[in-house]
Design a protein around this motif. Structure first.
Motif, PDB file in Angstrom:
ATOM      1  N   THR A  28       0.839  -1.208   0.000  1.00  0.00           N
ATOM      2  CA  THR A  28       0.000   0.000   0.000  1.00  0.00           C
ATOM      3  C   THR A  28       0.867   1.249   0.000  1.00  0.00           C
ATOM      4  O   THR A  28       0.591   2.226  -0.716  1.00  0.00           O
ATOM      5  N   ARG A  65      -4.701  -1.957  -0.781  1.00  0.00           N
ATOM      6  CA  ARG A  65      -5.503  -1.419   0.322  1.00  0.00           C
ATOM      7  C   ARG A  65      -6.520  -2.439   0.810  1.00  0.00           C
ATOM      8  O   ARG A  65      -6.685  -2.664   2.008  1.00  0.00           O
ATOM      9  N   VAL A  69      -6.900  -4.397   4.524  1.00  0.00           N
ATOM     10  CA  VAL A  69      -8.115  -4.384   5.346  1.00  0.00           C
ATOM     11  C   VAL A  69      -8.585  -5.804   5.655  1.00  0.00           C
ATOM     12  O   VAL A  69      -8.815  -6.165   6.811  1.00  0.00           O
ATOM     13  N   PRO A 157     -15.157  -0.138   3.756  1.00  0.00           N
ATOM     14  CA  PRO A 157     -14.823  -0.840   4.987  1.00  0.00           C
ATOM     15  C   PRO A 157     -16.029  -1.188   5.854  1.00  0.00           C
ATOM     16  O   PRO A 157     -15.848  -1.552   7.011  1.00  0.00           O
ATOM     17  N   TRP A 220     -10.145   4.445   9.614  1.00  0.00           N
ATOM     18  CA  TRP A 220     -11.071   4.371   8.479  1.00  0.00           C
ATOM     19  C   TRP A 220     -12.380   5.121   8.721  1.00  0.00           C
ATOM     20  O   TRP A 220     -13.236   5.171   7.833  1.00  0.00           O
ATOM     21  N   ASP A 223     -13.252   7.917   6.188  1.00  0.00           N
ATOM     22  CA  ASP A 223     -13.641   7.419   4.871  1.00  0.00           C
ATOM     23  C   ASP A 223     -15.099   6.984   4.863  1.00  0.00           C
ATOM     24  O   ASP A 223     -15.836   7.246   3.900  1.00  0.00           O
ATOM     25  N   THR A 252      -8.075  10.016   3.276  1.00  0.00           N
ATOM     26  CA  THR A 252      -7.065   9.247   2.542  1.00  0.00           C
ATOM     27  C   THR A 252      -5.769   9.160   3.323  1.00  0.00           C
ATOM     28  O   THR A 252      -5.122   8.106   3.378  1.00  0.00           O
ATOM     29  N   GLN A 255      -6.119   6.613   6.050  1.00  0.00           N
ATOM     30  CA  GLN A 255      -6.045   5.254   5.503  1.00  0.00           C
ATOM     31  C   GLN A 255      -4.593   4.827   5.321  1.00  0.00           C
ATOM     32  O   GLN A 255      -4.194   3.721   5.719  1.00  0.00           O
ATOM     33  N   ASN A 256      -3.815   5.703   4.705  1.00  0.00           N
ATOM     34  CA  ASN A 256      -2.402   5.381   4.478  1.00  0.00           C
ATOM     35  C   ASN A 256      -1.640   5.270   5.791  1.00  0.00           C
ATOM     36  O   ASN A 256      -0.748   4.431   5.931  1.00  0.00           O
ATOM     37  N   ASN A 258      -2.811   4.218   8.558  1.00  0.00           N
ATOM     38  CA  ASN A 258      -3.148   2.937   9.175  1.00  0.00           C
ATOM     39  C   ASN A 258      -2.180   1.843   8.738  1.00  0.00           C
ATOM     40  O   ASN A 258      -1.840   0.945   9.508  1.00  0.00           O
TER      41      ASN A 258
END
Length: 294
Positions: A28, A65, A69, A157, A220, A223, A252, A255-256, A258
């Motif tokens: 990712t 990604r 998850v 998600p 998340w 998002d 975003t 997310q990255n 994470n």
């Protein structure tokens, strides 16, 4: 590399899940952060911006990604079975089953992400070469693509949110009940402080599990809120205002982030991992010292 050596005091089953999660997180960072984000800001107009190429990169971004998850979900389920389902544990919690689950999950997610290649179109054409990748307006208006967007968001998600919370709740309930029973059988009073290896092992597993899944849920959340916002308000994300765009970019970024935090979680929760990490960091220094002494 440390996890793959299998010397962190974890079972082979758990090790395979953690290695898969670490690999997905690394992919990712490579695809989303380096090939996409960094490329956009610092290396404009290179071959990665040719529409077919950036479309492939976008599919790879989604794949990495999604694997990150869903590998978290499969790991959560594995720990749930290991702690709460003793009869199923011997059959399910094995290295072979873990490899099968991870491989099947990857193939299914890849099949799901192929349509994303066809959701993009070029921004401009120069000398008959299409450049740039933008969402087709039809992606947010045509019923087929809208349905696919709902399916994608439900799969990533919303469904993972639900599954992780459910498995964690059941795991906590089982551990609390088991703890009371074990204390009762041992005649353990509140004033005594004798250690229980079984409960200590479960406690460490739960700390790792909850830290990973809790981090996922927090990172998340933005998002999910953004998806609900543009769906309920029926707004095309291509027409976001500055404040809406900032919120989108924050989601975003989280997310990255994470994908970066899991490495630090391993360090915090696993003592043997910390020891191996220190040894790895010291190795180059020790090697230089030995060479100088010779």
């Amino acid at each position: 590399m440390i996890l793959s050596r299998g010397k962190c005091g974890l079972s082979m089953c758990t090790t395979r899940y953690l290695v898969a999660m670490a690999a997905a997180d690394l992919l990712t960072i490579i695809t989303e952060v380096i090939l996409y984000r960094v490329n956009i800001y610092y290396f404009p107009m290179n071959f990665l911006f040719i529409t077919p190429v950036c479309s492939v990169v976008y599919v790879l971004v989604r794949q990495a990604r999604d694997c990150s998850v869903w590998f978290t979900v499969t790991f959560t389920f594995d720990r749930f079975v290991a702690i709460c389902c003793q009869k199923l544990k011997t059959k399910y919690c094995s290295a072979k089953i873990a490899a099968t689950v991870l491989g099947t999950t990857s193939m299914l997610l890849f099949s799901k992400n192929i349509p994303f290649y066809f959701t993009l179109h070029s921004s401009v054409t120069i000398d008959n070469v299409p450049w740039g990748c933008e969402d087709k307006p039809s992606y947010y208006t045509e019923s087929a693509w809208v349905g696919f967007d709902w399916f994608d968001t439900a799969l990533i998600p919303l469904l993972p949110f639900t599954l992780i919370l459910s498995f964690n709740a059941l795991t906590v309930k089982h551990i609390l009940v088991s703890s009371r029973i074990r204390k009762g059988l041992k005649g353990k009073s509140k004033s005594e402080n004798r250690s229980d290896p079984e409960m200590e092992s479960r406690r460490k597993s739960v700390i790792l599990l909850f830290t990973l899944s809790g981090s996922f849920i927090v990172m998340w959340m933005a998002d999910v809120l953004e998806f609900l916002y543009y769906t309920i308000a029926r707004i095309d994300p291509n027409n976001y205002t500055n404040s809406e765009l900032v919120f989108n970019q924050v989601g975003t970024m989280l997310q990255n982030l994470n994908c970066c935090t899991n490495t630090f979680i391993y360090v915090v929760t696993q003592s043997k991992f910390r020891e191996h990490l220190k040894s790895m960091a010291k190795y180059p220094v020790n090697a230089v010292i030995k060479i100088r002494n010779k």
